[in-house]
Write an enzyme that holds these catalytic residues in place. Structure first.
Site, PDB file in Angstrom:
ATOM      1  N   SER A  12      94.605  21.215  64.110  1.00 59.59           N
ATOM      2  CA  SER A  12      93.253  21.714  64.419  1.00 59.59           C
ATOM      3  C   SER A  12      93.338  22.960  65.298  1.00 59.59           C
ATOM      4  O   SER A  12      94.349  23.190  65.967  1.00 59.59           O
ATOM      5  CB  SER A  12      92.499  20.592  65.158  1.00 59.59           C
ATOM      6  OG  SER A  12      91.307  21.052  65.733  1.00 59.59           O
ATOM      7  N   SER A 137      96.180  27.986  79.868  1.00 56.10           N
ATOM      8  CA  SER A 137      94.776  28.396  79.837  1.00 56.10           C
ATOM      9  C   SER A 137      94.491  29.253  81.065  1.00 56.10           C
ATOM     10  O   SER A 137      95.229  29.182  82.056  1.00 56.10           O
ATOM     11  CB  SER A 137      93.903  27.129  79.889  1.00 56.10           C
ATOM     12  OG  SER A 137      92.560  27.453  80.160  1.00 56.10           O
ATOM     13  N   TYR A 150      91.849  19.156  83.943  1.00 56.07           N
ATOM     14  CA  TYR A 150      92.288  20.203  83.011  1.00 56.07           C
ATOM     15  C   TYR A 150      93.011  21.318  83.775  1.00 56.07           C
ATOM     16  O   TYR A 150      94.137  21.690  83.432  1.00 56.07           O
ATOM     17  CB  TYR A 150      91.090  20.759  82.246  1.00 56.07           C
ATOM     18  CG  TYR A 150      91.470  21.704  81.127  1.00 56.07           C
ATOM     19  CD1 TYR A 150      92.141  21.241  79.997  1.00 56.07           C
ATOM     20  CD2 TYR A 150      91.175  23.061  81.191  1.00 56.07           C
ATOM     21  CE1 TYR A 150      92.498  22.105  78.968  1.00 56.07           C
ATOM     22  CE2 TYR A 150      91.525  23.930  80.170  1.00 56.07           C
ATOM     23  CZ  TYR A 150      92.186  23.451  79.060  1.00 56.07           C
ATOM     24  OH  TYR A 150      92.546  24.306  78.039  1.00 56.07           O
ATOM     25  N   LYS A 154      97.078  22.288  83.612  1.00 57.13           N
ATOM     26  CA  LYS A 154      97.535  23.596  83.134  1.00 57.13           C
ATOM     27  C   LYS A 154      98.303  24.344  84.234  1.00 57.13           C
ATOM     28  O   LYS A 154      99.270  25.049  83.942  1.00 57.13           O
ATOM     29  CB  LYS A 154      96.357  24.419  82.622  1.00 57.13           C
ATOM     30  CG  LYS A 154      95.685  23.836  81.367  1.00 57.13           C
ATOM     31  CD  LYS A 154      96.644  23.750  80.180  1.00 57.13           C
ATOM     32  CE  LYS A 154      95.934  23.382  78.886  1.00 57.13           C
ATOM     33  NZ  LYS A 154      96.838  23.259  77.731  1.00 57.13           N
TER      34      LYS A 154
HETATM   35  N1  LIG Z   1      89.814  26.260  72.761  1.00 57.55           N
HETATM   36  C1  LIG Z   1      89.862  26.837  73.966  1.00 57.55           C
HETATM   37  O1  LIG Z   1      88.846  27.377  74.470  1.00 57.55           O
HETATM   38  C2  LIG Z   1      91.165  26.874  74.713  1.00 57.55           C
HETATM   39  C3  LIG Z   1      91.301  27.779  75.783  1.00 57.55           C
HETATM   40  C4  LIG Z   1      92.477  27.822  76.487  1.00 57.55           C
HETATM   41  C5  LIG Z   1      93.527  26.998  76.157  1.00 57.55           C
HETATM   42  N2  LIG Z   1      93.383  26.112  75.112  1.00 57.55           N
HETATM   43  C6  LIG Z   1      94.515  25.232  74.821  1.00 57.55           C
HETATM   44  O2  LIG Z   1      94.900  25.394  73.471  1.00 57.55           O
HETATM   45  C7  LIG Z   1      95.496  24.183  73.002  1.00 57.55           C
HETATM   46  C8  LIG Z   1      94.878  23.804  71.670  1.00 57.55           C
HETATM   47  O3  LIG Z   1      93.495  23.530  71.871  1.00 57.55           O
HETATM   48  P1  LIG Z   1      92.381  23.725  70.720  1.00 57.55           P
HETATM   49  O4  LIG Z   1      91.285  24.466  71.351  1.00 57.55           O
HETATM   50  O5  LIG Z   1      92.993  24.222  69.486  1.00 57.55           O
HETATM   51  O6  LIG Z   1      91.901  22.193  70.588  1.00 57.55           O
HETATM   52  P2  LIG Z   1      91.611  21.263  69.310  1.00 57.55           P
HETATM   53  O7  LIG Z   1      90.938  22.030  68.221  1.00 57.55           O
HETATM   54  O8  LIG Z   1      90.921  20.075  69.876  1.00 57.55           O
HETATM   55  O9  LIG Z   1      93.079  20.866  68.810  1.00 57.55           O
HETATM   56  C9  LIG Z   1      93.916  20.080  69.597  1.00 57.55           C
HETATM   57  C10 LIG Z   1      95.121  19.643  68.793  1.00 57.55           C
HETATM   58  O10 LIG Z   1      95.971  18.867  69.651  1.00 57.55           O
HETATM   59  C11 LIG Z   1      96.175  17.576  69.057  1.00 57.55           C
HETATM   60  N3  LIG Z   1      96.286  16.570  70.103  1.00 57.55           N
HETATM   61  C12 LIG Z   1      95.404  16.259  71.077  1.00 57.55           C
HETATM   62  N4  LIG Z   1      95.869  15.267  71.832  1.00 57.55           N
HETATM   63  C13 LIG Z   1      97.086  14.925  71.323  1.00 57.55           C
HETATM   64  C14 LIG Z   1      98.065  13.959  71.653  1.00 57.55           C
HETATM   65  N5  LIG Z   1      97.890  13.105  72.667  1.00 57.55           N
HETATM   66  N6  LIG Z   1      99.183  13.894  70.904  1.00 57.55           N
HETATM   67  C15 LIG Z   1      99.375  14.741  69.865  1.00 57.55           C
HETATM   68  N7  LIG Z   1      98.483  15.668  69.501  1.00 57.55           N
HETATM   69  C16 LIG Z   1      97.352  15.758  70.226  1.00 57.55           C
HETATM   70  C17 LIG Z   1      94.951  17.353  68.165  1.00 57.55           C
HETATM   71  O11 LIG Z   1      95.203  16.416  67.112  1.00 57.55           O
HETATM   72  P3  LIG Z   1      94.843  14.839  67.272  1.00 57.55           P
HETATM   73  O12 LIG Z   1      93.530  14.768  67.998  1.00 57.55           O
HETATM   74  O13 LIG Z   1      94.808  14.323  65.875  1.00 57.55           O
HETATM   75  O14 LIG Z   1      95.952  14.260  68.065  1.00 57.55           O
HETATM   76  C18 LIG Z   1      94.755  18.763  67.607  1.00 57.55           C
HETATM   77  O15 LIG Z   1      95.661  19.002  66.551  1.00 57.55           O
HETATM   78  C19 LIG Z   1      95.278  23.143  74.118  1.00 57.55           C
HETATM   79  O16 LIG Z   1      96.452  23.004  74.882  1.00 57.55           O
HETATM   80  C20 LIG Z   1      94.169  23.756  74.949  1.00 57.55           C
HETATM   81  O17 LIG Z   1      94.208  23.308  76.284  1.00 57.55           O
HETATM   82  C21 LIG Z   1      92.238  26.042  74.387  1.00 57.55           C
END
Ligand SMILES: NC(=O)c1ccc[n+]([C@@H]2O[C@H](COP(=O)([O-])OP(=O)(O)OC[C@H]3O[C@@H](n4cnc5c(N)ncnc54)[C@H](OP(=O)(O)O)[C@@H]3O)[C@@H](O)[C@H]2O)c1
Length: 267
Positions: A12, A137, A150, A154
């Site tokens: 995702s 992040s 969070y 991080k």
């Molecule tokens: N989106 C933002 O605004 C943003 C900003 C800064 C940093 N980030 C960072 O970017 C990264 C990806 O986030 P995203 O925004 O792409 O979120 P997302 O769309 O919710 O995707 C998260 C992914 O991580 C997997 N995941 C979550 N918990 C897990 C676990 N315990 N074991 C294995 N897989 C797990 C989920 O799959 P399952 O749920 O099936 O496990 C999914 O594939 C994160 O580290 C987040 O902190 C995001």
């Protein structure tokens, strides 16, 4: 050398966009996630690039699963050349209302998940002179209100990566700390509330923020260029800069910003 990329949380958002970017560049892939159906769907979509791909279902916060996954990658694809510790979750609740088990879960997934990923795959990267990428992040640079777990997870991840970079100095292993700003994904829908239930909706207009594909492109470029740090979005860069030089002003600015969010727990 065969190019092999491992991405935790590859089903995702940013992880899935990274999987497409690395597959497009000719990498064999291994992606992880807990939801087996979503993972299978992602793997199916990635088959169009014609490179080997394996799905590794499981929780990133489980050390034994990660060791078993790394052994499978080694035997089916060869040693990893790029490993991206991306899997992560978020939260939204004031600390006074928060069940501390929620904060522990944030640390388990966002911090220990990356620790176990590093433990399992650094032996691969030592063989290949490869790259370890941690997805942190802006919240790792600047503590945010209603995001205690969070931000703490991080910040811990960033310190961990900095220590590893120093420990592996001169070894040939490269470490990138990548800090996206607000990025369109499901993370806010899945964010845990005070009692650990998912928020279900995003307080942001997801279409108006940086796309996961643009974030993946920037991370890919930074990793290929062996950059040390990557900070994304104009807002993210200003936050990091101002927090360094005017942290007291930033206390006020982040309070006001997060207070204005839709359904903010800050009243
Ligand atoms: N989106 C933002 O605004 C943003 C900003 C800064 C940093 N980030 C960072 O970017 C990264 C990806 O986030 P995203 O925004 O792409 O979120 P997302 O769309 O919710 O995707 C998260 C992914 O991580 C997997 N995941 C979550 N918990 C897990 C676990 N315990 N074991 C294995 N897989 C797990 C989920 O799959 P399952 O749920 O099936 O496990 C999914 O594939 C994160 O580290 C987040 O902190 C995001």
């Amino acid at each position: 050398m065969k190019k092999v990329c491992v991405i935790t949380g590859g089903s995702s958002g940013i992880g899935l966009a990274l999987a497409h970017r690395y597959a497009k560049a000719g990498y064999a892939l291994a992606i992880t996630g807990r939801n087996g159906a979503a993972l299978e769907l992602a793997c199916k979509a990635l088959e169009i690039y014609g490179h080997p791909i394996i799905c590794l279902p499981g929780d990133v916060a489980d050390a034994a699963t990660q060791i078993a996954s790394a052994a499978r990658v080694q035997s089916e694809l060869g040693p990893a050349t790029v490993v991206i510790a991306n899997a992560g979750i978020s939260m939204r609740a004031l600390f006074k209302d928060l069940d501390t088990l929620v904060l522990e879960r944030l640390m388990q997934v966002n911090f220990f998940g990356a620790v176990y990923t590093a433990k399992a795959y650094l032996p691969h990267l030592e063989q290949t002179n490869g790259s370890f990428v941690g997805i942190s992040s802006i919240a790792g640079y600047r503590g945010l209100p209603a995001r205690t777990g969070y931000s703490a997870s991080k910040a811990a991840l960033q310190a961990f990566l900095e220590s590893l970079r120093a420990e592996y100095y001169g070894s040939g292993v490269h470490f990138l700390t990548a800090c996206p700003g607000f990025t369109a994904s499901d993370i806010r829908k899945r964010a845990l509330l005070a009692d650990g239930t998912p928020q279900g909706d995003s307080p942001l207009e997801e279409k108006e923020i940086m796309s996961a594909e643009a974030v993946a492109e920037a991370i890919f470029a930074a990793q290929q260029a062996c950059k040390r740090d990557l900070v994304l979005t104009g807002q993210g860069k200003i936050t990091v800069f101002l927090n360094k030089w005017a942290p007291a002003l930033m206390d006020k600015l982040v309070y006001n910003h997060f207070k204005k969010e839709r359904d903010s727990p800050i009243t």
